[in-house]
Scaffold this active site. Structure first.
Site, mmCIF file in Angstrom:
data_model
loop_
_atom_site.group_PDB
_atom_site.id
_atom_site.type_symbol
_atom_site.label_atom_id
_atom_site.label_comp_id
_atom_site.label_asym_id
_atom_site.label_seq_id
_atom_site.Cartn_x
_atom_site.Cartn_y
_atom_site.Cartn_z
ATOM 1 N N LYS A 11 -9.864 -1.119 8.989
ATOM 2 C CA LYS A 11 -10.674 -1.490 7.855
ATOM 3 C C LYS A 11 -11.108 -3.079 7.976
ATOM 4 O O LYS A 11 -10.288 -3.900 8.608
ATOM 5 C CB LYS A 11 -10.068 -1.209 6.672
ATOM 6 C CG LYS A 11 -8.649 -1.943 6.513
ATOM 7 C CD LYS A 11 -9.012 -3.259 5.642
ATOM 8 C CE LYS A 11 -7.567 -3.828 5.235
ATOM 9 N NZ LYS A 11 -7.524 -5.226 4.742
ATOM 10 N N ASP A 136 -2.100 -0.107 1.553
ATOM 11 C CA ASP A 136 -3.451 0.194 2.144
ATOM 12 C C ASP A 136 -3.352 1.611 2.568
ATOM 13 O O ASP A 136 -4.556 1.981 3.127
ATOM 14 C CB ASP A 136 -3.552 -0.834 3.310
ATOM 15 C CG ASP A 136 -4.025 -2.101 3.012
ATOM 16 O OD1 ASP A 136 -4.713 -2.214 1.994
ATOM 17 O OD2 ASP A 136 -3.796 -3.146 3.705
#
Ligand code: C5P
Length: 294
Positions: A11, A136
């Site tokens: 990401k 995350d």
């Protein structure tokens, strides 16, 4: 089923705003997160008992210090399945980069075990299990473009990032996340982050405008000496905007022109070894489709 392979994208933080603290030593955040086409490959095979983790990368822990290992423990604890797993991680995402490579591996393990052992938990449940091992991990399961708040536990919809080219550069030295947050507490808030304006620009598919609102409040606190020179090089080679991702140290630039992006890669490769040309993707960790025979 004898083995399952999952592709788990890394990401980038298109924006990162520190909004406060949660009273448990963590900072609350407001972020636009985006999965990108730099992939970990996680292959899982059944085992009668025990979790055995291996990787092409020598530097990652093979025990419960690794979030991917803990993800497997959480899966077996929660499901009550008395079995084990052989996990092989082919690493591509750099560490201490702010690209959530470790969380991508954990997401990959959960998605793979769900398929391998036929638990059919679905995305929501897997995200909940992922949240137990790392902040995350839930986003790395859902993927695409999302607004992520709290300590990663609140995941809201966001207009998709318009098509573009992303040049990502990882300097030789990474950043430790706790150190970046400690420095942030000392420095205090200084960069305004307009998450709404970024979302509005993306809703209008205006990548030029959106790139101007890609701001990371941890940039100073990360104290990575390479952030500024990489950003300058990206902007000089035609990036519409550039920012550090997560708590660093990787820095990315946004391009609407393919040949300019290629030139930026070449320019950065003169000084840095880890340079990636990528694009936004609309998915998180997902099972590879088996190749059709014949
Ligand atoms: O999530 P991770 O384990 O990488 O975080 C390491 C440390 O970074 C935490 O213990 C905390 O000190 C800091 N941190 C924070 N706020 C966050 C994420 C991490 O203060 N949202």
């Amino acid at each position: 089923m004898d083995k399952v392979t999952v592709t788990a994208p890394a990401k980038l933080n298109l924006s990162l705003d520190v909004t406060g603290t949660d009273g448990r030593g963590y900072h609350t955040l407001d972020m636009i997160m985006q999965t990108v086409s730099v992939y970990e490959k996680v292959t899982v095979m059944p085992r009668q008992e025990g979790i055995v983790l291996s990787s092409n990368a020598k530097y990652i822990p093979r025990d419960s210090k690794n979030v991917a290992f803990r993800a497997a423990e959480v899966f077996f604890d929660h499901s009550g399945i008395s079995a084990g797993a052989d996990i092989y991680i082919r690493k591509k995402v750099p560490i201490k980069a702010g690209m959530a490579g470790g969380s991508a591996d954990a997401a990959g393990v959960l998605v793979a075990l769900d398929r391998l052992y036929g638990t059919v938990y679905g995305t929501e449940k897997l995200m909940e299990l992922g949240g137990r091992v790392g902040s995350d991990v839930p986003f790395m399961i859902s993927g695409g473009t999302k607004r992520v708040q709290g300590t990663g536990d609140v995941i809201l919809p966001c207009p998709a990032m318009p098509r573009c080219h992303l040049v990502i550069c990882m300097p030789s030295r990474g950043v430790s996340t706790p150190a970046a947050f400690m420095n942030f507490d000392r420095l205090g808030k200084e960069v305004p982050v307009d998450t709404r304006a970024l979302m509005d620009a993306m809703a209008r598919k205006d990548i030029r405008k959106a790139a101007l609102f890609m701001v990371n409040e941890l940039e100073e606190a990360a104290r990575s000496p390479d952030t500024r020179p990489i950003k300058e090089k990206l902007l000089a080679t035609g990036a519409l905007g550039a920012a550090m991702t997560g708590s660093g140290a990787a820095v990315f630039g946004v391009f609407d022109d393919d040949s300019l992006a290629q030139k930026a890669v070449e320019a950065l490769k003169e000084d840095y070894r880890s340079v990636y040309l990528a694009h936004p993707v609309s998915f998180g960790a997902r099972v590879d489709r088996p190749l059709r025979k014949g």
